[in-house]
Scaffold this active site. Structure first.
Site, PDB file in Angstrom:
ATOM      1  N   GLY A  68       0.782  -1.233   0.000  1.00 28.79           N
ATOM      2  CA  GLY A  68       0.000   0.000   0.000  1.00 28.79           C
ATOM      3  C   GLY A  68       0.810   1.278   0.000  1.00 28.79           C
ATOM      4  CB  SER A  69       4.286   2.209  -0.870  1.00 26.84           C
ATOM      5  OG  SER A  69       4.409   1.814  -2.212  1.00 26.84           O
ATOM      6  CG  ASN A  70       1.784   3.391  -5.678  1.00 28.36           C
ATOM      7  OD1 ASN A  70       2.153   4.411  -6.245  1.00 28.36           O
ATOM      8  ND2 ASN A  70       2.420   2.234  -5.800  1.00 28.36           N
TER       9      ASN A  70
ATOM     10  CG  LEU B  53      -6.873 -10.059 -14.918  1.00 31.88           C
ATOM     11  CD1 LEU B  53      -7.195 -11.111 -15.974  1.00 31.88           C
ATOM     12  CD2 LEU B  53      -6.285  -8.810 -15.555  1.00 31.88           C
TER      13      LEU B  53
ATOM     14  CG  HIS C 282       2.338  -1.845 -15.355  1.00 29.75           C
ATOM     15  ND1 HIS C 282       1.976  -3.106 -14.920  1.00 29.75           N
ATOM     16  CD2 HIS C 282       3.432  -2.029 -16.148  1.00 29.75           C
ATOM     17  CE1 HIS C 282       2.796  -4.002 -15.436  1.00 29.75           C
ATOM     18  NE2 HIS C 282       3.687  -3.372 -16.188  1.00 29.75           N
TER      19      HIS C 282
HETATM   20  C1  GRF Z   1       3.311  -0.960  -7.502  1.00 26.41           C
HETATM   21  O1  GRF Z   1       4.646  -1.115  -7.863  1.00 26.41           O
HETATM   22  C2  GRF Z   1       2.438  -0.827  -8.710  1.00 26.41           C
HETATM   23  O2  GRF Z   1       3.133  -0.398  -9.829  1.00 26.41           O
HETATM   24  C3  GRF Z   1       1.939  -2.215  -8.955  1.00 26.41           C
HETATM   25  O3  GRF Z   1       1.853  -2.804  -7.694  1.00 26.41           O
HETATM   26  C4  GRF Z   1       2.769  -2.193  -6.810  1.00 26.41           C
HETATM   27  C5  GRF Z   1       2.028  -1.868  -5.566  1.00 26.41           C
HETATM   28  O4  GRF Z   1       2.870  -1.427  -4.551  1.00 26.41           O
HETATM   29  N1  GRF Z   1       0.680  -2.161  -9.648  1.00 26.41           N
HETATM   30  P1  GRF Z   1       2.254  -0.781  -3.232  1.00 26.41           P
HETATM   31  O5  GRF Z   1       1.333  -1.836  -2.615  1.00 26.41           O
HETATM   32  O6  GRF Z   1       1.539   0.467  -3.612  1.00 26.41           O
HETATM   33  O7  GRF Z   1       3.453  -0.528  -2.347  1.00 26.41           O
END
Ligand code: GRF
Length: 218
Positions: free
Chosen positions: A13-15, A93, A110
């Site tokens: 969940g870093s994003n 998906l 991505h």
């Molecule tokens: C990210 O690298 C994103 O590109 C891919 O999954 C990863 C998720 O990382 N779709 P996080 O859980 O947000 O750390």
């Protein structure tokens, strides 16, 4: 316009956190109304607690079909008034149920410069291919795997001695900048304004280290 976001995640969940922190800093005019995660023990739940964001566990294993799984997710999203769906490491998906509930309103990030290296392990694929540059892509989600129209990409150099972990970390630093930035463009109505024109979904503006594609064919 303040965006009401729902985030779907499966992992660390870093994003998700980067988007939440950008909102806290006032850089993104949005609210994350709810996090939905299909993995009970995922690290993203702790981040949601820290950010004070409601989090709901919906396991695909509890449903007989993708349709039923997604219908439950749609219920949760609707309960929280979600307008835009943000995939952030969601490892399933997306099927017709979610796509028709949020037409052209589902985003994904991505870890590669799509259309290069779709699917799993974007950083590993880049290393194996021996490219000197890779990056990350924010795109709209369609029924394919990482095939939807690209909205923005950030370049990341591959450095001598990189392994999958070091390259992934460098890509993620760009992801954490790019995702909130694209969401802010949407909040400003720039995506929708352009969507009405031919050539959708070209977006502006490039900054020093961002490359913006127009979402058309490569
Ligand atoms: C990210 O690298 C994103 O590109 C891919 O999954 C990863 C998720 O990382 N779709 P996080 O859980 O947000 O750390």
């Amino acid at each position: 316009m303040t965006l009401t976001l729902g985030v779907l995640a499966s992992g660390s969940g870093s994003n998700f956190e980067a988007i939440g922190r950008a909102i806290e800093r006032g850089e993104l005019d949005a609210k994350i109304a709810v996090l939905v995660c299909n993995k009970e023990k995922a690290g993203v739940f702790a981040r949601a607690r820290d950010l004070g964001i409601p989090a709901v566990h919906v396991s695909h294993k509890h449903f007989e079909s993708r349709e039923a799984f997604e219908a439950r997710i749609c219920e949760v999203l609707a309960e929280h008034g979600v307008e835009w769906l943000v995939l952030a490491g969601f490892m399933r998906l997306v099927g017709a149920t979610l796509l028709s509930a949020y037409p052209d309103r589902i985003l994904n990030i991505h870890p590669a410069l799509l259309p290069a290296f779709p699917g799993l392990h974007g950083a590993r694929q880049a290393l194996e291919a021996g490219v000197r540059e890779t990056g990350c892509t924010v795109h709209l989600v369609d029924a394919g795997c990482d095939t939807g129209p690209r909205l923005a990409q950030a370049l990341v150099p591959v450095e001598a001695g990189d392994d999958e972990a070091s390259l992934t970390a460098r890509i993620q630093r760009q992801e954490h900048r790019l995702y909130p930035l694209v969401l802010q463009w949407i909040a400003e109505g720039r995506l929708e304004a352009r969507a009405r024109r031919p050539g959708f979904p070209g977006l502006l503006p490039p900054t020093d280290d961002l490359v913006i594609f127009d979402g058309g064919e490569a």
